[in-house]
Design a protein around this motif. Structure first.
Motif, PDB file in Angstrom:
ATOM      1  N   UNK A 189      -2.229  36.002   0.403  1.00  0.00           N
ATOM      2  CA  UNK A 189      -2.898  36.041  -0.730  1.00  0.00           C
ATOM      3  C   UNK A 189      -4.402  36.305  -0.754  1.00  0.00           C
ATOM      4  N   UNK A 190      -4.871  37.245   0.079  1.00  0.00           N
ATOM      5  CA  UNK A 190      -6.274  37.587  -0.017  1.00  0.00           C
ATOM      6  C   UNK A 190      -6.633  38.682  -1.034  1.00  0.00           C
ATOM      7  N   UNK A 228      -5.962  32.355   4.638  1.00  0.00           N
ATOM      8  CA  UNK A 228      -5.238  31.858   3.653  1.00  0.00           C
ATOM      9  C   UNK A 228      -6.160  31.956   2.179  1.00  0.00           C
ATOM     10  N   UNK A 229      -5.807  33.049   1.369  1.00  0.00           N
ATOM     11  CA  UNK A 229      -6.647  33.222   0.249  1.00  0.00           C
ATOM     12  C   UNK A 229      -8.153  33.846   0.261  1.00  0.00           C
ATOM     13  N   UNK A 230      -9.153  33.033   1.049  1.00  0.00           N
ATOM     14  CA  UNK A 230     -10.358  33.670   0.993  1.00  0.00           C
ATOM     15  C   UNK A 230     -10.944  33.632   2.591  1.00  0.00           C
ATOM     16  N   UNK A 236       1.486  30.147   8.716  1.00  0.00           N
ATOM     17  CA  UNK A 236       2.041  30.294   7.530  1.00  0.00           C
ATOM     18  C   UNK A 236       1.421  29.191   6.643  1.00  0.00           C
ATOM     19  N   UNK A 237       1.080  29.736   5.151  1.00  0.00           N
ATOM     20  CA  UNK A 237       0.685  28.543   4.513  1.00  0.00           C
ATOM     21  C   UNK A 237       1.766  27.590   4.335  1.00  0.00           C
ATOM     22  N   UNK A 260     -13.831  38.741   0.171  1.00  0.00           N
ATOM     23  CA  UNK A 260     -12.959  38.402   1.378  1.00  0.00           C
ATOM     24  C   UNK A 260     -12.444  39.650   1.886  1.00  0.00           C
ATOM     25  N   UNK A 261     -12.186  40.572   1.162  1.00  0.00           N
ATOM     26  CA  UNK A 261     -11.951  41.896   1.721  1.00  0.00           C
ATOM     27  C   UNK A 261     -12.861  42.542   2.523  1.00  0.00           C
ATOM     28  N   UNK A 262     -14.284  42.564   2.122  1.00  0.00           N
ATOM     29  CA  UNK A 262     -15.367  43.169   2.925  1.00  0.00           C
ATOM     30  C   UNK A 262     -15.507  42.266   4.174  1.00  0.00           C
ATOM     31  N   UNK A 263     -15.243  40.837   4.089  1.00  0.00           N
ATOM     32  CA  UNK A 263     -15.271  40.124   5.334  1.00  0.00           C
ATOM     33  C   UNK A 263     -14.434  40.502   6.518  1.00  0.00           C
TER      34      UNK A 263
END
Length: 912
Positions: A521-522, A499-501, A399-400, A527-530
């Motif tokens: 938080x993506x 976390x994020x990216x 968790x962040x 990032x979604x493609x990754x």
């Protein structure tokens, strides 16, 4: 291997060579798990191929050959594992003289005391002027020198590094305390202690204090003889004994029977990190528990400044950096002193050095001598955990920072990972809840929000404990957190938290060994493609949490995850599930909350291990509309999902089919049903009677129809939460028999009978809300009724003119919310008697109602609510809530908003 790791785990921090050896064992254990998972996956694929292909002799022979190849490959891998284990066994023999695991079969050789005295935190704090200690000291001293003459135990409890030892030492050395007691002794207990040594230490202190020589042959006496000497010595004396750092109730059991209780006013002080130890030890003597809290922001800054700048003002250019560093300390004195000690050596002109420490605090914990001492102290709490709790606690590193951890989600993730072991007589969810309670009890999780029954709903973890478990996770290759742009990826990634990216061109190669993937938080497209690319290589994934990722289509790669047990697509934009969802044969938790899915494919019925199926979406708005949540249409045959425990939200139309299926799910603990019609009454009641394990029940009729509950004669007595939405012809009398009820909502009921008469004697009712529930002009809370009620909400009771609270009614009420009751003549009569009230809030009430309550209106009704700390009147304007403190004092000002207003979004009204 697992049995060995269970014993060796706590010892690896003490010995670098041992740490390397244990890491080898752990890596082999991980690889063995992967081999087994991979073998099961391959076998499943081959069987699927055979079942769907040609079933003649040649086809079966072909499948047999392919299976044989899989078995041969697995056998070769197992032989490789056995060879590596032989090498590790050689290492085991070299260490056996030091850690006699094989001979004793216990953890006695590991992690006994780590060579570190956990009272180092007190020594560190003595280096500087103590801060925030006077108020606790003033509260504890009277518990020692005043009150009854019989023996009492005072427990001081809190997480490691809070300064428990320092506080008790100051109390112990206080002149008033010293004069009051004839004998004093301070005993350090610690995690592993020898009873004989503890007793000998106590005897020597007591005899030395009286300038007497200890008994001869003390070193050869057994435990019973030592206890007898202590008991005889303390008889008819007023004594104060401190037992510092008690880790178990059993430790106290060893001690308490040697303490005489001669009604001389003797006292015992315990310090502990465990809440249950503190409460248990103090409760049996009717003593006291002092829960030590982190320092306030003001005291934290004072302590930080004293150590860092030697009492001088903080340079202006460092204020922001210092605040960031101090925020991460979270009011923990040990952390503040340790970090400020490091910062005091930095040049104030070199701002880059200060920034670097803030950015790299996790790595600094291992590379700095002062911070290393703090790390070891905090590690004591981790190393003291039972082995089954360690992976659960390490999992929190996913968790962040500052993330509020929702316990229901955490429990489901633990179950998906396989961390939670079944216990007879309990569901696996109840066992997992017990794990969370243990972490809270050990001050490793801090409650943020609680349920109405007092259980913790949301919690957080202290930043420094998070840094500790991040380091642990990294060392053990337990979990990798992708929160740095230039992070160094380990050779093998077992669990990944993004976390994020997520930016990595070779990301897919890490998926082959991945068993857990979580995202926070993506949102960006790359990032979604990754993530989608990574999922294509994930073959043995067990936990997949993609909540909040703006996906519009169900990722096809998920369908090939044979081992998947937990899948969350919450808050995505997905509109439908594919029929091939049936491939996820091991799926236990499917979370589709706040998606656009309202129908499930018939193939969902093939997922026979489903325990939690959550499919619903809330309707946004200032107030809850009648149809405030949309569910899904129940499928014929859904009653075959025998393991379901949580199901929501079901669209009951047509009721006869839906309710018949629902009645077969006898393991259900929580269910919510919508779109019920008047004619469903008999079937609905028969259905509820069969669901005797229910703890939470939500029912909503079609708007305008009656919610007919008159045919229910044997309701589930385990019900704790009841949500009824829809017109009721009469009050359901069976509710009076539900002794376990904690929360009750009535919405749009339009009752003519006073509902309070039927609810007032429920012994555990804590939370009660009415929305358009009652058409009468008066609600009267009778004397002595609603003994545990803490929260009361009255909304849209339009005919209501008077609310009367008699003497002794609702003695525990803390929060009262009144909204849209436009006919109400004034605040409830008798509200001045509610001494425990903390919050009173009015939503969209007429000005003529609010005006007499203002401070400026002398002689009005303000005197009735003057004792309530927080009183607000709130209005929905321009798409948000404007909250005005009643006394007119400005609480928060935002640009462009009316003076004195606090602005909240709808989501911030957490009482709904």
């Amino acid at each position: 291997m697992i049995a060995f790791l269970r014993v060796a785990d706590a010892a690896e921090d003490d010995d670098p060579e041992l740490k390397v050896w244990i890491k080898q064992v752990r890596d082999v254990a991980y690889e063995t798990e992967d081999i087994i998972d991979g073998f099961m996956l391959q076998l499943h694929r081959k069987n699927d191929c055979c079942c769907s292909g040609v079933c003649d002799f040649l086809g079966k022979l072909f499948c047999s050959v392919r299976n044989l190849k899989t078995r041969y490959e697995t056998a070769a891998e197992i032989q490789s594992i056995k060879s590596r284990m032989t090498e590790i066994a050689e290492g085991h023999r070299r260490y056996r003289y030091k850690f006699n695991v094989a001979e004793e079969g216990s953890a006695s050789g590991f992690g006994s005391n780590h060579g570190i005295d956990p009272r180092v935190d007190a020594l560190l704090l003595e280096e500087t002027k103590l801060v925030g200690i006077e108020n606790p000291k003033k509260q504890i001293i009277p518990w020692l020198v005043e009150g009854e003459s019989r023996l009492k135990v005072v427990s001081v409890v809190g997480m490691g590094g809070l300064g428990k030892t320092t506080l008790v030492k100051k109390v112990y050395d206080d002149s008033v305390v010293k004069k009051h007691f004839q004998n004093h002794a301070w005993i350090t207990v610690s995690q592993s202690f020898e009873v004989e040594e503890l007793l000998k230490d106590l005897i020597q202190q007591l005899f030395h204090q009286m300038k007497q020589s200890p008994p001869e042959n003390l070193s050869t006496m057994n435990v019973n003889r030592l206890k007898g000497i202590i008991k005889e010595f303390l008889r008819e004396r007023r004594y104060l004994l401190v037992f510092d750092d008690v880790w178990s109730i059993q430790s106290w059991e060893y001690i308490k029977y040697m303490l005489p209780n001669e009604n001389c006013g003797s006292r015992v002080i315990l310090t502990t990190r465990l809440i249950d130890v503190a409460s248990s030890c103090s409760k049996e003597t009717d003593g006291h528990v002092y829960e030590l809290n982190p320092l306030s922001e003001k005291d934290s800054w004072t302590l930080f400044s004293q150590k860092t700048f030697m009492g001088n003002p903080c340079p202006t250019h460092l204020i922001e950096i210092c605040n960031n560093i101090l925020k991460r300390c979270g009011g923990l004195p040990l952390a503040i002193v340790a970090i400020s000690g490091v910062l005091s050596t930095k040049k104030e002109t070199s701002i880059d050095e200060w920034k670097l420490l803030n950015w790299s605090l996790g790595s600094e914990l291992e590379g700095n001598d002062v911070l290393e001492s703090m790390r070891i102290i905090l590690l004591l709490s981790f190393n003291n955990l039972p082995y089954y709790l360690k992976p659960c606690f390490l999992y929190l590193s996913s968790y962040p920072e500052d993330h509020q951890i929702e316990h229901n989600t955490l429990i489901r993730q633990w179950i998906g990972e396989g961390f939670v072991k079944c216990k007879e007589g309990k569901t696996i969810e109840e066992v997992a809840q017990g794990y969370i309670n243990e972490l809270v009890n050990r001050s490793l999780l801090f409650p943020v929000k609680t349920n109405d029954d007092g259980s913790v709903k949301v919690s957080c973890i202290h930043d420094f404990y998070r840094e500790i478990i991040l380091l642990k996770s990294r060392d053990q290759n337990f979990l990798t957190t992708n929160n740095e742009q230039n992070m160094i990826w380990p050779r093998r990634v077992r669990r990944l938290s993004v976390h994020g990216t997520l930016r990595n061109t070779e990301i897919e190669r890490y998926g082959t060994r991945l068993c857990s993937f979580l995202s926070f938080r993506v949102e960006d497209h790359k990032s979604i493609l990754s993530i989608l690319q990574l999922l294509k290589s994930c073959k043995i994934l067990k936990v997949l949490d993609l909540r909040g990722v703006p996906l519009e289509n169900f990722p096809e790669a998920i369908l090939y995850m044979f081992h998947l047990r937990y899948l969350s697509l919450r808050n995505t934009m997905i509109k439908r599930l594919p029929r091939s969802i049936k491939k996820l044969q091991k799926l236990e938790i499917l979370d589709l909350k706040e998606t656009f899915i309202n129908e499930l494919p018939i193939e969902i019925l093939e997922l026979q291990y489903l325990r939690h199926l959550l499919v619903y979406r809330h309707v946004p708005g200032s107030y809850l509309p009648y149809d405030y949540v949309h569910g899904f249409k129940i499928l014929k045959g859904m009653g075959s999902l025998k393991f379901l425990q949580k199901l929501g939200v079901i669209d009951a139309y047509p009721g006869s089919v839906a309710l018949k299926e629902l009645a077969m799910m006898t393991e259900l603990r929580r269910v919510s049903i919508t779109k019920l019609r008047t004619e469903d009454g008999v079937a609905l009641c028969l259905c509820i009677e069969k669901l005797q394990n229910l703890c939470s029940l939500g029912l909503r009729s079609v708007e305008g129809d009656v919610l007919d509950l008159s045919h229910l004669s044997s309701p589930p007595l385990s019900l704790q939460r009841l949500y009824l939405t829809g017109r009721l012809a009469k009050f359901p009398h069976w509710i009076q028999s539900l002794q376990s009820l904690v929360k009750v909502y009535f919405r749009w009921s339009q009752l003519r009978d006073d509902p309070l008469e039927y609810l007032q004697d429920l012994p555990n009712l804590v939370h009660l809300e009415f929305l358009a529930t009652y058409v009468g002009e008066k609600l009267s809370f009778k004397a002595g009724k609603f003994q545990k009620l803490k929260l009361l909400g009255l909304d849209k009771l339009e005919p209501l003119r008077w609310v009367i609270i008699e003497e002794g009614a609702m003695p525990c009420l803390e929060k009262l919310i009144i909204q849209r009751c436009n006919s109400l003549k004034g605040v409830p009569d008798g509200i001045e008697r509610l001494s425990n009230m903390k919050v009173l809030e009015f939503f969209d009430m007429p000005d003529e109602f609010v005006a007499p309550l203002s401070l400026e209106k002398h002689g009005g009704e303000y005197w009735k609510i003057a004792h309530i700390p927080q009183v607000y009147h709130t209005y929905w304007r321009n798409g948000c809530w404007e909250v005005y403190p009643l006394d007119g004092k400005q609480t928060n000002e935002q640009s462009g908003q009316p003076k004195n207003a606090i602005v909240r979004t709808q989501e911030q009204r957490n009482w709904l």
